[in-house]
Design an enzyme around this catalytic site. Structure first.
Site, PDB file in Angstrom:
ATOM      1  N   SER A 155      21.125  22.327  -4.290  1.00 42.75           N
ATOM      2  CA  SER A 155      22.032  23.219  -4.042  1.00 42.75           C
ATOM      3  C   SER A 155      22.746  22.632  -2.952  1.00 42.75           C
ATOM      4  O   SER A 155      22.404  22.321  -1.870  1.00 42.75           O
ATOM      5  CB  SER A 155      21.818  24.880  -3.999  1.00 42.75           C
ATOM      6  OG  SER A 155      22.661  25.056  -2.837  1.00 42.75           O
ATOM      7  N   GLY A 156      23.920  22.396  -2.823  1.00 43.63           N
ATOM      8  CA  GLY A 156      24.601  21.728  -1.735  1.00 43.63           C
ATOM      9  C   GLY A 156      24.796  20.082  -1.886  1.00 43.63           C
ATOM     10  O   GLY A 156      25.623  19.955  -1.163  1.00 43.63           O
ATOM     11  N   THR A 199      29.160  20.761  -7.728  1.00 37.16           N
ATOM     12  CA  THR A 199      30.373  21.672  -7.725  1.00 37.16           C
ATOM     13  C   THR A 199      31.551  20.891  -7.645  1.00 37.16           C
ATOM     14  O   THR A 199      32.887  20.871  -8.870  1.00 37.16           O
ATOM     15  CB  THR A 199      30.521  23.176  -7.142  1.00 37.16           C
ATOM     16  OG1 THR A 199      28.938  24.109  -7.615  1.00 37.16           O
ATOM     17  CG2 THR A 199      31.613  23.962  -7.977  1.00 37.16           C
ATOM     18  N   ASN A 206      24.115  26.046   1.240  1.00 33.38           N
ATOM     19  CA  ASN A 206      25.686  25.922   0.902  1.00 33.38           C
ATOM     20  C   ASN A 206      26.448  27.607   1.316  1.00 33.38           C
ATOM     21  O   ASN A 206      26.343  28.400   0.729  1.00 33.38           O
ATOM     22  CB  ASN A 206      25.153  25.477  -0.467  1.00 33.38           C
ATOM     23  CG  ASN A 206      27.085  24.903  -1.119  1.00 33.38           C
ATOM     24  OD1 ASN A 206      28.101  24.767  -0.287  1.00 33.38           O
ATOM     25  ND2 ASN A 206      27.328  24.799  -2.306  1.00 33.38           N
ATOM     26  N   SER A 246      27.993  28.640  -2.277  1.00 36.23           N
ATOM     27  CA  SER A 246      27.320  27.752  -3.682  1.00 36.23           C
ATOM     28  C   SER A 246      27.389  28.493  -5.003  1.00 36.23           C
ATOM     29  O   SER A 246      27.240  29.735  -5.354  1.00 36.23           O
ATOM     30  CB  SER A 246      25.022  28.031  -2.816  1.00 36.23           C
ATOM     31  OG  SER A 246      24.768  27.754  -4.196  1.00 36.23           O
ATOM     32  N   SER A 247      27.279  27.843  -5.968  1.00 36.43           N
ATOM     33  CA  SER A 247      27.318  28.779  -7.368  1.00 36.43           C
ATOM     34  C   SER A 247      25.835  29.535  -7.320  1.00 36.43           C
ATOM     35  O   SER A 247      25.081  28.472  -7.737  1.00 36.43           O
ATOM     36  CB  SER A 247      27.219  27.413  -8.236  1.00 36.43           C
ATOM     37  OG  SER A 247      28.247  26.049  -8.019  1.00 36.43           O
ATOM     38  N   GLY A 291      20.230  22.073  -9.883  1.00 32.91           N
ATOM     39  CA  GLY A 291      18.923  20.923 -10.094  1.00 32.91           C
ATOM     40  C   GLY A 291      17.447  21.749  -9.425  1.00 32.91           C
ATOM     41  O   GLY A 291      17.684  22.797  -9.521  1.00 32.91           O
ATOM     42  N   GLU A 298      14.719  22.753  -8.387  1.00 29.97           N
ATOM     43  CA  GLU A 298      14.493  23.710  -6.916  1.00 29.97           C
ATOM     44  C   GLU A 298      13.197  24.413  -6.693  1.00 29.97           C
ATOM     45  O   GLU A 298      12.221  24.290  -7.506  1.00 29.97           O
ATOM     46  CB  GLU A 298      14.516  25.807  -7.021  1.00 29.97           C
ATOM     47  CG  GLU A 298      16.243  24.946  -6.430  1.00 29.97           C
ATOM     48  CD  GLU A 298      16.543  26.916  -6.240  1.00 29.97           C
ATOM     49  OE1 GLU A 298      18.495  26.422  -6.115  1.00 29.97           O
ATOM     50  OE2 GLU A 298      16.435  27.856  -6.507  1.00 29.97           O
TER      51      GLU A 298
HETATM   52  N1  LIG Z   1      32.107  14.643  -2.994  1.00 27.75           N
HETATM   53  C1  LIG Z   1      32.226  15.514  -1.627  1.00 27.75           C
HETATM   54  N2  LIG Z   1      32.889  15.168  -0.290  1.00 27.75           N
HETATM   55  C2  LIG Z   1      33.115  16.456   0.507  1.00 27.75           C
HETATM   56  N3  LIG Z   1      31.803  16.698   0.818  1.00 27.75           N
HETATM   57  C3  LIG Z   1      31.821  17.390  -0.566  1.00 27.75           C
HETATM   58  C4  LIG Z   1      31.646  16.484  -1.322  1.00 27.75           C
HETATM   59  N4  LIG Z   1      30.683  16.843  -2.595  1.00 27.75           N
HETATM   60  C5  LIG Z   1      30.377  18.080  -1.745  1.00 27.75           C
HETATM   61  N5  LIG Z   1      31.016  18.019  -0.934  1.00 27.75           N
HETATM   62  C6  LIG Z   1      30.955  19.030  -0.110  1.00 27.75           C
HETATM   63  O1  LIG Z   1      29.420  19.473   0.160  1.00 27.75           O
HETATM   64  C7  LIG Z   1      30.071  21.483  -0.305  1.00 27.75           C
HETATM   65  C8  LIG Z   1      28.529  21.101  -1.321  1.00 27.75           C
HETATM   66  O2  LIG Z   1      28.979  21.095  -1.943  1.00 27.75           O
HETATM   67  P1  LIG Z   1      28.651  22.292  -3.734  1.00 27.75           P
HETATM   68  O3  LIG Z   1      29.404  21.454  -5.150  1.00 27.75           O
HETATM   69  O4  LIG Z   1      29.347  23.173  -3.963  1.00 27.75           O
HETATM   70  O5  LIG Z   1      27.379  21.836  -4.179  1.00 27.75           O
HETATM   71  P2  LIG Z   1      26.337  22.120  -5.076  1.00 27.75           P
HETATM   72  O6  LIG Z   1      27.682  22.868  -6.043  1.00 27.75           O
HETATM   73  O7  LIG Z   1      25.834  20.642  -5.185  1.00 27.75           O
HETATM   74  O8  LIG Z   1      26.011  23.274  -4.773  1.00 27.75           O
HETATM   75  C9  LIG Z   1      30.691  21.686  -0.476  1.00 27.75           C
HETATM   76  O9  LIG Z   1      31.216  22.749  -0.001  1.00 27.75           O
HETATM   77  C10 LIG Z   1      31.463  19.636   0.390  1.00 27.75           C
HETATM   78  O10 LIG Z   1      31.715  20.346   1.485  1.00 27.75           O
HETATM   79 MG   LIG Z   2      27.863  24.270  -6.931  1.00 21.75          MG
END
Ligand SMILES: Nc1ncnc2c1ncn2[C@@H]1O[C@H](COP(=O)(O)OP(=O)(O)O)[C@@H](O)[C@H]1O
Ligand SMILES: [Mg+2]
Length: 1093
Positions: free
Chosen positions: A126-127, A131, A176, A179-180, A379, A381
């Site tokens: 997560s984070g 997404t 996050n 977070s989804s 992923g 956890e």
């Molecule tokens: N490629 C990227 N460039 C800049 N910031 C990113 C990038 N990927 C993730 N982030 C930062 O990390 C945070 C978490 O990403 P997210 O995709 O929501 O994580 P996950 O879905 O894996 O939990 C986002 O809100 C953003 O601020």
């Molecule tokens: Mg996500």
């Protein structure tokens, strides 16, 4: 997997070079772009080192073969622009640095060319950025895929489904802010042209518990806050909501309703807009927000105990039905039931929402479509306390790992087979054993859990744990406190069980497993919900569910089944993988937490994957590409190899000196076992490149120079041509003009005699002009100049007029310039001319000799004589010779003329007075003898005519006749004349020519006057030695009469004398007839010699 992997490599375009290899150059600084090129591929330290190097250079992407490892940068990088998208579009996988877009583009291109389906699996903590990655891929397709006006709507819906799902399915967690809280698989459908035409979304395991409970620092799903924060006043009023989230029990547990990084108001606007695009009607929204509001209201319901110990609703105004349906329950159960309702409503509404979106994304036409699936799933956890959810999630990851390893291995093996290379078995950790432990029918953990849930009697989480120990206790990957050895026992609680996952050990707490697995909702609650007026609630709780006798499937089984079908879906597609890594726990950019990352590298199975990918060969490339890059290293292949590429490569590596164990040659590719072999080649190439570059530069510069020169040359030629043209045209114009002029001139000449007409006018004018202009320079300057420019015949008349005018003008000018004295002179000369011109010798010579006023001054005359004249004014006096009338003796006398008389004077005596009134005539001869006869009348004194000889004969005669006013009486006689001697006698005077001048009485008694032969003589000119210029001017004088010149030297006088022998007598104003030689003068002497010839 195999074919997609292969295709990536086959799709190399010929005109581009492989840039990825180019980046090998900077590997010391930025690490390798592909982990397979790590020397020690089994070393976790080397792996992390490479990852760190790149991360510090903001290179967040690295490949393991075709798998992409991404490290969350936690800052905006400039690598997601449209330009970047265009850069990666249609370019071979290995040609550009690793990127999400490369993965997305590769999947897309293979899909288009092979017409098959794909998925991109994005996993990570997560984070870690899953997404974000999936959104970026979606954007990539939205921007780069071909589309039409109609398809624009589909594209927008695909993009906008995200904010809606995020609003309902995402929440702020500790890890996050967005977070989804559900797993998401999204299919993007493409038509045969590669345009996105539809989509479908599958959601997994929404975290319903969050609706009723949040940990510290976490929030409920975004939509609650968005509605309260952004919802219009009317809407909130209608829903009975207040704007303050603190008022709602379900929103306050995390104690962070307001978060700095989240703008709920703004997000609300986005969601509202998205709803309008994704086909939501006003009614739908009414119902949807009604549900959201009712969940909030539910949360605020409080129960009290009544006298029977039954729960009653504390606040009477709250919804009545709740108390009704919950009335037999105690307070605890009532709260439980309330939360269950809230969770159920929210959970099913979420499913409804996904279906609704699917309806809007669905493509209705039945043509064949291909899809690319995006799987954004939690992923592995490992939390401090791992519960049922973590169990499901980790099981899911175990399955996906299995899929990945199998597919990678399969692809490797397929490639080896295709290339005809012997397959070398690759040792790897097969996690099937763990998957079986969880999912096996009857024997697996899920089956045991379900059994416990369904079993009649008192089943608890602990009885479930006991069952596990009983049934799977001997499994190598399962441990409980009871089963564990001394050492590990301490770390396991009595309610825990531990699984040894492929990624590591995870200890789960069995508490709540049964309840969560059951996920029960009281039947009467369900009944009420089935009858709800809210359409969405009605859709979610179907009456048929109540009628069904079958127990609903447990959560774990449902999840297992959906996972099975997901795996099935994925197995039929070509995979691409993205592994996301979270660099630190603080969402801090640039911070690389080694420990945290090592942990993830392990759980993501990256080392395992690398091991599989590297088991055989570190590097493989098509012969063509290998040859193209390195051909400069071997003279046989440089600059061109004309044979088959495979043979070229063979020659090349033999030349470089590859050892047999370092490589293998496949059908279309070379396989290199160790990275160091490749790097050595690359380094050699690097050195070689400098040489090639300078050669290229030289060639190129030469070419530029040549081009420049040719351009200049062309320009010069053009200029020259133009200039020549200009000159030629000028010349031609001039000639045409000249021809016309000449023609006109000729025509004018031919017609010159005609009266003025167009044919001749110009000619005539020209001739006139020319003549007049010339005449201007040749105009006579004085009266005597008789020259006149010969006029052309057509101007004769005018010329004549002009000449006359000119002469008249000159004359007038001359006259004006004449002084009174000169006028007198001229008048006298005119008289002389009238009398003598053409009649008497010597006249011509006398013209230029001015008349003197008198030859003798009054002082030269005896005063007695003057007395005798009785005061008459002497007008003129001159010495004369008087000849006697009888003997013709010559006597020197003076002739004095007064106003009225002429006197012949001898010294003081007046010998004769002649009154002008009595003067009868004056005679001279026609010869140059100076004789003049004054005829007087006979008087008593018996004096006859006066015979005088005078040197200045013309002067004297003119004065005389003018004073006497007897011009008419002057006679010029020839041969002889008769004169009166007095006393009635007459004599004759004869004029003749002889050698000497002589006046005498001839024998016949006649007075004979001889004048010398004229016409010959010598002119002696003496010049002082410094008078050379004067002489020169004289010499040039046109003395046509000079017969010869003799040079004499007179030593005494130191003079040069020249004797000119002349043909005719000569007088010159500058010549004086004097005997003596004056030093400054020259003179003429006459000698009597006969001229020679
Ligand atoms: N490629 C990227 N460039 C800049 N910031 C990113 C990038 N990927 C993730 N982030 C930062 O990390 C945070 C978490 O990403 P997210 O995709 O929501 O994580 P996950 O879905 O894996 O939990 C986002 O809100 C953003 O601020
Ligand atoms: Mg996500």
């Amino acid at each position: 997997m195999g074919s997609s992997y292969l295709c990536m490599k086959e799709e190399v375009e010929d005109n581009t070079d492989i840039i990825m290899e180019g980046a090998l150059i900077a590997r010391d600084r930025v690490g390798v772009q592909d982990f397979v090129l790590l020397d020690s591929h089994t070393s976790e330290a080397a792996f992390l080192n490479n990852l760190r190097k790149r991360y510090q250079e903001n290179l967040i992407y690295t490949y393991i073969g075709t798998l992409l490892v991404s490290v969350n940068p936690y800052k905006e990088l400039d690598i997601y622009t449209v330009t970047q998208m265009q850069l990666y579009r249609g370019v071979n996988f290995f040609e550009l640095p690793p990127h999400l877009y490369a993965i997305a583009d590769n999947a897309y291109r293979v899909m288009c060319s092979e017409y098959n389906n794909h998925f991109i699996l994005i996993s990570g903590e997560s984070g870690a950025g899953k997404t974000e990655a999936s959104k970026k891929i979606l954007q990539y397709y939205a921007v780069t895929c071909p589309t039409t006006e109609q398809l624009q709507v589909v594209r927008d819906r695909l993009l906008l489904s995200n904010p809606v799902l995020e609003a309902f399915g995402n929440a702020k967690t500790l890890r996050n802010d967005n977070s989804s809280r559900f797993g998401k698989y999204m299919d993007i459908q493409f038509d045969f042209k590669g345009a996105p035409v539809g989509g479908h979304i599958l959601s997994y395991l929404i975290e319903k518990s969050r609706v009723v409970h949040q940990n510290h620092g976490e929030r409920n799903f975004h939509i609650f806050y968005q509605l309260l924060e952004g919802g219009e006043k009317d809407l909130l009023c209608w829903l009975g909501l207040e704007r303050n989230p603190q008022k709602y029990a379900y929103l306050v547990q995390g104690r962070c309703a307001k978060v700095f990084s989240i703008n709920d108001k703004n997000d609300w606007k986005i969601v509202r807009k998205a709803f309008s695009i994704i086909d939501f009607t006003e009614k739908d929204l009414e119902h949807l927000f009604g549900i959201v509001a009712s969940v909030l209201h539910l949360g605020n319901i409080q129960f009290e105990e009544d006298s029977n110990g039954h729960a009653i609703i504390r606040n009477g105004t709250q919804i009545k039905w709740i108390s009704k349906v919950l009335s037999p329950l105690n307070v605890d159960l009532a709260f439980y039931a309330r939360d269950a309702v809230a969770k159920a409503i929210y959970g099913r509404t979420f499913t409804w929402l996904v279906n609704k979106i699917n309806g809007s994304l669905a493509n209705k036409d039945s043509t064949r479509k291909t899809v690319i699936g995006l799987l954004d799933i939690y992923g592995f956890e490992v939390l401090d306390t791992n519960s049922f959810e973590q169990f499901c999630i980790n099981y899911c990851n175990e399955k996906l790992q299995q899929l990945l390893i199998e597919m990678t291995l399969k692809a490797e093996q397929e490639e080896y087979e295709m290339e005809g290379i012997e397959w070398e078995p690759i040792p790897y950790f097969n996690n099937k054993i763990i998957c079986d432990l969880v999912e096996q029918k009857h024997k697996g953990i899920i089956s045991i859990l379900d059994e416990e849930c369904l079993r009649p009697g008192e089943a608890t989480d602990l009885s479930f744990l006991e069952k596990l120990e009983e049934k799977v206790g001997d499994h190598a990957h399962f441990v409980t406190r009871k089963l564990a050895d001394q050492k590990t026992r301490k770390s396991i609680d009595w309610v825990d069980f531990r699984l040894l996952h492929y990624a590591g050990e995870v200890t789960y707490c069995a508490v709540g497993f049964l309840e969560k697995n059951n996920d029960l909702l009281y039947r009467n609650l369900k009944e009420v919900l089935c009858n709800s007026k809210n359409g969405i609630v009605r859709d979610c709780f179907l009456l048929s569910e109540l009628d069904s006798r079958r127990r609903p499937e447990t959560v774990a089984t449902q999840f297992k089944n959906s996972l099975m079908s997901l795996i099935e879906i994925l197995m039929s597609k070509e995979p691409s993988y993205i592994r996301c890594i979270k660099p630190n726990e603080n969402k801090e950019p640039g911070k690389f937490d080694d420990c945290l990352i090592r942990h993830q590298v392990k759980y993501l199975g990256l080392m395992e994957h690398l091991r599989v990918r590297r088991a055989g060969f570190a590097y493989r490339r098509k012969y063509e590409h290998f040859l193209r890059r390195y051909k400069s290293l071997c003279p046989a292949t440089w600059p061109h190899w004309h044979g088959p590429a495979a043979e070229g490569v063979e020659r090349l590596i033999k030349h470089i000196g590859y050892k047999p164990e370092e490589y293998k040659l496949g059908r279309t590719k070379i396989f290199i076992r160790f990275p160091k072999t490749l790097f050595a080649t690359e380094d050699a190439f690097e050195i070689r490149k400098h040489l090639l570059v300078s050669r290229l530069q030289a060639k190129y510069k030469g070419r530029l120079g040549k081009r420049d020169y040719q351009k200049k040359r062309k320009a010069a030629i053009k200029l020259e041509a133009c200039w020549r043209g200009v000159l030629a045209r000028k010349e031609a114009k001039k000639r045409t003009w000249a021809v016309q002029i000449i023609r006109k001139f000729i025509q004018g000449f031919i017609n010159r005699k005609k009266p003025l007409c167009p044919e001749n006018v110009e000619f005539v004018r020209l001739v006139q002009y020319k003549y007049l202009m010339k005449l201007r320079d040749h105009i006579p300057r004085n009266v005597l100049d008789k020259s006149w420019l010969q006029p052309p015949s057509i101007l004769e008349e005018i010329s004549e007029m002009l000449q006359k005018m000119c002469i008249r003008n000159l004359v007038r000018k001359y006259c004006r310039g004449v002084t009174p004295e000169r006028k007198v002179q001229l008048q006298q000369k005119a008289v002389t001319s009238a009398i003598f011109r053409g009649k008497k010798e010597g006249y011509q010579q006398s013209i230029n000799l001015p008349f003197a006023d008198t030859r003798l001054k009054e002082t030269d005359i005896n005063p007695k004589v003057l007395q005798l004249i009785q005061g008459e004014k002497v007008k003129y006096a001159t010495p004369v010779v008087k000849y006697d009338r009888n003997g013709f003796k010559a006597r020197e006398r003076l002739l004095v003329l007064t106003q009225s008389s002429a006197y012949v004077v001898e010294m003081a005596k007046i010998k004769q007075k002649i009154d002008y009134a009595t003067l009868k005539g004056i005679s001279t001869s026609n010869l140059g003898d100076g004789i003049v006869v004054m005829h007087v009348p006979e008087d008593n004194k018996q004096k006859g005519d006066v015979i005088l000889q005078c040197e200045h004969i013309f002067e004297m005669v003119t004065k005389l006749c003018m004073l006497a006013n007897k011009q008419n009486l002057v006679k010029v006689v020839k041969g002889s004349l008769r004169f009166r001697i007095g006393s009635g006698k007459e004599g004759t005077m004869v004029f003749t020519v002889g050698p000497e001048p002589h006046v005498f009485k001839a024998k016949d008694g006649q007075l004979t006057v001889v004048r010398p032969h004229q016409g010959t003589g010598s002119l002696v000119l003496a010049f002082p030695s410094d008078a050379q210029p004067l002489w020169e001017s004289l010499r040039k004088h046109p003395w046509k009469r000079v017969v010869s010149v003799k040079r004499l030297l007179n030593r005494n006088l130191k003079e040069t004398q020249f004797v000119f022998n002349l043909l005719t007598p000569f007088s010159h104003p500058r010549c004086q007839t004097r005997q003596s030689l004056d030093e400054k003068q020259f003179l003429v002497t006459r000698n009597g010699k006969e001229p020679a010839g």
